[in-house]
Design a protein around this motif. Structure first.
Motif, PDB file in Angstrom:
ATOM      1  N   SER A 156       0.840  -1.184   0.000  1.00  0.00           N
ATOM      2  CA  SER A 156       0.000   0.000   0.000  1.00  0.00           C
ATOM      3  C   SER A 156       0.880   1.240   0.000  1.00  0.00           C
ATOM      4  O   SER A 156       1.829   1.344   0.771  1.00  0.00           O
ATOM      5  N   VAL A 157       0.566   2.150  -0.881  1.00  0.00           N
ATOM      6  CA  VAL A 157       1.349   3.379  -0.999  1.00  0.00           C
ATOM      7  C   VAL A 157       0.410   4.580  -0.930  1.00  0.00           C
ATOM      8  O   VAL A 157      -0.547   4.663  -1.696  1.00  0.00           O
ATOM      9  N   LYS A 158       0.698   5.455   0.006  1.00  0.00           N
ATOM     10  CA  LYS A 158      -0.113   6.667   0.105  1.00  0.00           C
ATOM     11  C   LYS A 158       0.464   7.741  -0.804  1.00  0.00           C
ATOM     12  O   LYS A 158       1.671   7.916  -0.887  1.00  0.00           O
ATOM     13  N   PHE A 159      -0.411   8.434  -1.462  1.00  0.00           N
ATOM     14  CA  PHE A 159       0.032   9.569  -2.255  1.00  0.00           C
ATOM     15  C   PHE A 159       0.395  10.709  -1.307  1.00  0.00           C
ATOM     16  O   PHE A 159       0.055  10.710  -0.138  1.00  0.00           O
ATOM     17  N   SER A 160       1.052  11.675  -1.882  1.00  0.00           N
ATOM     18  CA  SER A 160       1.692  12.668  -1.032  1.00  0.00           C
ATOM     19  C   SER A 160       0.741  13.739  -0.509  1.00  0.00           C
ATOM     20  O   SER A 160       1.049  14.409   0.462  1.00  0.00           O
ATOM     21  N   LYS A 161      -0.385  13.913  -1.133  1.00  0.00           N
ATOM     22  CA  LYS A 161      -1.226  15.035  -0.729  1.00  0.00           C
ATOM     23  C   LYS A 161      -2.537  14.539  -0.127  1.00  0.00           C
ATOM     24  O   LYS A 161      -3.029  13.463  -0.481  1.00  0.00           O
ATOM     25  N   THR A 162      -3.083  15.357   0.729  1.00  0.00           N
ATOM     26  CA  THR A 162      -4.348  15.018   1.347  1.00  0.00           C
ATOM     27  C   THR A 162      -5.286  16.213   1.253  1.00  0.00           C
ATOM     28  O   THR A 162      -4.851  17.353   1.094  1.00  0.00           O
ATOM     29  N   ASN A 169     -13.580   9.477   5.767  1.00  0.00           N
ATOM     30  CA  ASN A 169     -12.690   8.440   5.267  1.00  0.00           C
ATOM     31  C   ASN A 169     -11.305   9.039   5.011  1.00  0.00           C
ATOM     32  O   ASN A 169     -11.097  10.241   5.152  1.00  0.00           O
ATOM     33  N   GLU A 170     -10.397   8.202   4.626  1.00  0.00           N
ATOM     34  CA  GLU A 170      -9.034   8.671   4.368  1.00  0.00           C
ATOM     35  C   GLU A 170      -9.055   9.747   3.289  1.00  0.00           C
ATOM     36  O   GLU A 170      -9.758   9.626   2.284  1.00  0.00           O
ATOM     37  N   GLN A 171      -8.256  10.759   3.474  1.00  0.00           N
ATOM     38  CA  GLN A 171      -8.323  11.936   2.618  1.00  0.00           C
ATOM     39  C   GLN A 171      -7.197  11.986   1.582  1.00  0.00           C
ATOM     40  O   GLN A 171      -6.945  13.027   0.999  1.00  0.00           O
ATOM     41  N   CYS A 172      -6.499  10.911   1.421  1.00  0.00           N
ATOM     42  CA  CYS A 172      -5.456  10.890   0.396  1.00  0.00           C
ATOM     43  C   CYS A 172      -5.675   9.698  -0.516  1.00  0.00           C
ATOM     44  O   CYS A 172      -6.371   8.750  -0.172  1.00  0.00           O
ATOM     45  N   VAL A 173      -5.069   9.794  -1.678  1.00  0.00           N
ATOM     46  CA  VAL A 173      -5.139   8.687  -2.627  1.00  0.00           C
ATOM     47  C   VAL A 173      -4.211   7.580  -2.146  1.00  0.00           C
ATOM     48  O   VAL A 173      -3.132   7.847  -1.602  1.00  0.00           O
ATOM     49  N   ARG A 174      -4.645   6.383  -2.323  1.00  0.00           N
ATOM     50  CA  ARG A 174      -3.826   5.260  -1.879  1.00  0.00           C
ATOM     51  C   ARG A 174      -3.802   4.193  -2.976  1.00  0.00           C
ATOM     52  O   ARG A 174      -4.844   3.835  -3.533  1.00  0.00           O
ATOM     53  N   LEU A 175      -2.632   3.737  -3.252  1.00  0.00           N
ATOM     54  CA  LEU A 175      -2.448   2.654  -4.222  1.00  0.00           C
ATOM     55  C   LEU A 175      -2.281   1.347  -3.457  1.00  0.00           C
ATOM     56  O   LEU A 175      -1.460   1.272  -2.538  1.00  0.00           O
ATOM     57  N   VAL A 176      -3.060   0.375  -3.817  1.00  0.00           N
ATOM     58  CA  VAL A 176      -2.971  -0.934  -3.158  1.00  0.00           C
ATOM     59  C   VAL A 176      -2.684  -1.980  -4.230  1.00  0.00           C
ATOM     60  O   VAL A 176      -3.394  -2.056  -5.234  1.00  0.00           O
TER      61      VAL A 176
END
Lengths: 148, 768
Positions: A128-134, B695-702
């Motif tokens: 799982s990789v979070k992108f850098s911005k929220t 919910n989570e506020q960032c994009v996430r690659l799974v």
């Protein structure tokens, strides 16, 4: 016609086999026609020959696997052989152009699907990789849009 | 070695060296360097300009690059984050000051470096007079994988460039105890002629890495979600950050910024001001790197951390040799992999050896990391430029230092016309007015309307303000967004008082003139788990999905993205709250998913016009009723006095009393109705789903990827099976178990039967 006897522990698929000499310049007197691909050589009986599993025939200039050894009448032995084309033509094989479909030298699986690979059909790893911005969600910033 | 006087357009001289107009302007301080705003981003040109860009605004192969400037040496790490990096060659205008020091000096001068601005990379040298020598920074992990050392290794670099790294560790040609990891690169500029060049320190390759200011830093801090102590801000091009000196046999290491350690669980710790806060060299002792900037992160890949000049960590996995070449190619210049070649090999239009490379530029002078090698370099236009200005202009390139206004820098998203999704720059607006406000302002608006409704001073005011218009009716909706709307509206925003019908609310809001906002949610490079790019990383074995806030999850095809940068941008209809998440592979959007990001907020307000009208009617009813009641009393009395009969009087009295009572009752009822006039409320909009905000506020690659069976031994497997491939070539290139599908056996002097036997053996598998 002479043959040289060897032993080898290498797999038949190995091109550059390691040969250990057992006996050399053994005279062979063909009593019948010899097949190039699967010849049977008759030699005088010698217990040392029983250790051999490989031979070189100078007349054919080819190497053979000894598939079977039989004790014949008249103190003779028959060596039942098959041609080892790999070792015989080893010096040519390196220059052969071929389409290789499996290779150990890749070092790792490639992008070509490999059904032989011992992949677990049930278990997966998850990355799982979070992108850098929220989205910051700050209601004290102009986060509301009034439509009039 | 002094710089060839022929290589710069003559606009002034410095130590006998001519320089460009831009340099002159900078020296004279006649230009701040600030040029323009595009897409809300200030862009600034600096350096000595002309003819070629370096890096195309920092984009290389659709990825932003991250580069440090170290003592005239450029060190880069690829594809870190979506941060612009800015490269330029600078010519020191201070005698005795290196380009590096001069660049840092410039970066610290306020008017040279504005907030949020950055430098567009430019070069002014005729291409056949400069060749960049590429050097690589190589890490050598110890056997325990807990300590490393960094060094410059031509051998290791050559191995890495010529092969493909495998999990960051080269296997081909390097024994187990000589594993290397390529962790960075830098270039040394060799300047001179087409046939002979020398390394010069006066030509500094300067990079600016945002944040360039406190404000920019704080943004970056939020951007990276990195905590930094308040007292640790080294802003701009701090030369005290890190640099290498010496001849690299022994690396001297100097830094002031605290090192940051990545703990592998998402946390960082600062090791404090380790080392001296001066420019004196610090001998790089064994283990220092390990303690301060290296670590083994949880998934066993090596990560490298710089504290850099703004204290945020830079973390990157290994880079490949090709990435290094692509980075350097972004300069659009000749380059070589050895200093010897950079100094002596012919460049330009002469006979070129394969040791010379050249970055490819498009007609606008932008580079993407593509390059050509050897004689192919001669086909690139800059090879034949002998006058950087005239030749570039003649070739249709846009020089960066014209006599007049500087050309508009291109939008980074336009860098590849064929493979880039270009969003329209123009806005769209409906007939409605949109105002961006915060929660306090929203409450202020509603309060203002309520106060007006409750505090009507007169019927006249009521008529003037409300009878013609209900303020609450003017509001068509309110939408909440999880971000500052004003940050993402590219058109100009002005604060305007919000007027609802005839009621001035006294609240100012940002009037939005572009209905669609674009929000960039960042990016990541799609690396399969463990960095293994094999069939298991593709469908149907692997699957991948992106979680996109407010849109849900969308499955993506791994083969579309592996090795590429995934970038997500939200197109948001500010009026309706709907959104479309665009999923980019590099610069090209190839997937999308719709969603709803705006949360509709219902608003309940007094329908003031209705209230006022009802009050008006009730007033009239009250007045009429009282008049009627009075009339009834008068009428009854007349009847009594005219009847003259006690019975009739009694009856009339009874009837009259009843009539009076009824009239009075109506009058009282009208008063009651007036006093108890119900307030007509009106609700605008309905409650939108707000679950997305929780919910989570960032994009996430799974990524889901199959694993090997327990106790699987790949080496043993390979010995008896090999790995599947489809490679046509000479068998001399292979070793170990090898299986072929077909082969060319014509040159073997054998019988047909033997040939068939050879082919049969190969098809069954042989061991080379």
């Amino acid at each position: 016609m002479t043959i040289d006897l060897y032993t080898t522990t290498d797999d038949n698929r190995v091109v550059n086999k390691t040969l250990t000499a057992v006996s050399s310049n053994i005279t062979v007197r063909p009593t019948e026609s010899l097949d190039l691909l699967a010849p049977v050589f008759y030699v005088d009986t010698d217990d040392d020959y029983l250790a051999a599993n490989y031979l070189y025939c100078s007349t054919f200039d080819r190497y053979y696997y000894i598939n079977d050894i039989k004790l014949e009448t008249g103190r003779r032995m028959s060596l039942h052989c098959s041609l080892d084309v790999l070792y015989t033509y080893r010096n040519y094989l390196s220059g052969v152009t071929a389409t290789v479909i499996r290779s150990e030298s890749l070092g790792r699986p490639s992008t070509i699907p490999d059904k032989r690979l011992p992949v677990d059909p049930q278990r997966y790893e998850l990355k799982s990789v979070k992108f850098s911005k929220t989205f910051p969600q700050d209601i004290n910033k102009p986060s509301y849009v009034l439509i009039t | 070695m002094s710089i060839d006087t022929n290589i710069l357009p003559s606009q002034g001289t410095w130590n006998g060296i001519t320089y460009s107009r831009r340099i002159k302007a900078l020296i004279d301080d006649s230009e701040s360097g600030y040029i323009s705003i595009v897409d809300g981003i200030k862009r600034r040109y600096n350096g000595n300009c002309y003819a070629t860009y370096a890096g195309g605004e920092g984009r290389v192969n659709s990825s932003f690059e991250h580069i440090t400037f170290n003592s005239n040496i450029l060190t880069s790490t690829p594809a870190l984050e979506n941060r612009p990096v800015n490269i330029s060659l600078v010519l020191s205008d201070v005698a005795g000051q290196s380009g590096y020091d001069n660049g840092n000096y410039r970066a610290t001068v306020p008017n040279k470096l504005n907030d949020d601005s950055y430098i567009c990379p430019v070069l002014s040298f005729r291409p056949d007079n400069i060749c960049l020598a590429v050097r690589a920074l190589v890490a050598h992990p110890a056997q325990d994988m807990e300590s490393e050392s960094l060094f410059i290794s031509d051998v290791a670099f050559a191995n890495i460039v010529n092969d493909t790294p495998y999990e960051g560790i080269m296997e081909n040609g390097i024994s187990d105890d000589e594993q290397y990891i390529l962790v960075g690169w830098y270039v040394k500029p060799y300047v001179g002629t087409a046939t002979s060049r020398s390394y010069t320190e006066r030509l500094g390759i300067m990079t600016e890495s945002v944040p360039a200011s406190y404000a920019a830093w704080t943004n970056a801090e939020a951007f990276y979600n990195v905590y930094a102590p308040n007292n640790q801000y080294n802003i701009g091009l701090s030369q005290s950050s890190y640099y290498w000196t010496g001849d690299y046999a022994t690396i001297n290491y100097s830094y002031r910024a605290p090192a940051v350690r990545y703990l592998g669980d998402g946390d960082y710790v600062f090791d404090g001001n380790y080392g001296a806060a001066s420019q004196t060299g610090y001998t790089f002792a064994n283990g220092d790197v390990s303690r301060n900037s290296w670590d083994i992160i949880a998934d066993s890949k090596l990560a490298y951390k710089w504290a850099r000049w703004s204290d945020y960590p830079v973390i990157f996995p290994y880079i490949t040799g090709d990435e290094v070449l692509r980075n350097v190619a972004a300069f659009g210049l000749f380059f070589a992999l050895t200093e010897t070649a950079a100094a002596t090999e012919t460049i330009g239009t002469g006979t070129l050896s394969d040791s010379i490379y050249l970055g490819i530029m498009d007609e606008r002078g932008y580079t993407y990391g593509e390059y050509v090698q050897g004689s192919a370099c001669r086909t690139e236009p800059q090879s034949s430029w002998t006058d950087a200005v005239a030749d570039a202009e003649a070739a249709g390139y846009a020089p960066l230092d014209p006599a007049g206004q500087l050309p508009e820098p291109p939008d980074p998203t336009h860098y590849d016309k064929e493979n880039a999704t270009v969003l329209p720059a123009t806005g769209f607006i409906s007939g409605n007015d949109l105002y961006a406000i915060n929660i306090g302002e929203l409450q202020g608006i509603l309060a203002a309307v309520s106060l007006e409704a409750a505090g009507l001073a007169s019927q006249l005011e009521s008529v003037q303000k409300f009878l013609t218009n209900n303020p609450i009716d003017v509001i068509k909706g309110t939408v909440y967004y999880p971000f500052d709307v004003t940050d993402y509206i590219t058109t100009e925003l002005t604060k305007t008082e919000i007027v609802l019908g005839n009621v001035s609310t006294g609240v100012d809001g940002y009037k939005i003139t572009n209905r669609v906002a674009v929000v960039d949610m960042g990016s990541t490079v799609y690396y399969p788990p463990d960095g293994l790019d094999d069939f298991r990383s593709y469908e149907p074995y692997s699957s991948a999905e992106l979680y996109l806030p407010y849109c849900g999850s969308v499955k993506i095809t791994p083969s579309d993205y592996i090795g590429h940068t995934i970038n997500v941008k939200y197109l948001i209809d500010i009026e309706s709250g709907s959104c479309l998440a665009l999923i980019y592979r590099d610069a090209l959007a190839i997937d999308s998913i719709a969603g709803q990001i705006g949360v509709q907020i219902p608003i309940t307000g007094v329908q003031s016009a209705s209230l006022a009208a009802a009050q008006e009617q009730a007033n009239r009813n009250s007045i009429n009723s009282k008049v009627a009641a009075a009339a009834a009393v008068v009428g009854v009395g007349a009847a009594v006095f005219t009847a003259g009969s006690s019975l009739a009087l009694t009856a009339a009295a009874v009837g009259g009393t009843a009539a009076i009572s009824a009239a009075a009752s109506r009058a009282m009822g009208a008063d009651y109705a007036l006093e108890h006039q119900s307030i007509p409320y009106k609700s605008v909009g309905s409650a939108g789903a707000a679950t997305g905000t929780a919910n989570e506020q960032c994009v996430r690659l799974v990524i889901h990827r199959p694993v090997m069976l327990p106790n699987a031994d790949l080496a043993a497997f390979a010995k008896v099976n090999g790995f599947a491939c489809c490679i046509t070539g000479q068998l001399s290139a292979f070793s170990g178990f090898t299986q072929v599908s077909s082969a060319e056996l014509d040159d073997i002097p054998c019988t047909a039967g033997e040939r068939a036997a050879i082919l049969s053996a190969m098809q069954a598998g042989i061991i080379l």
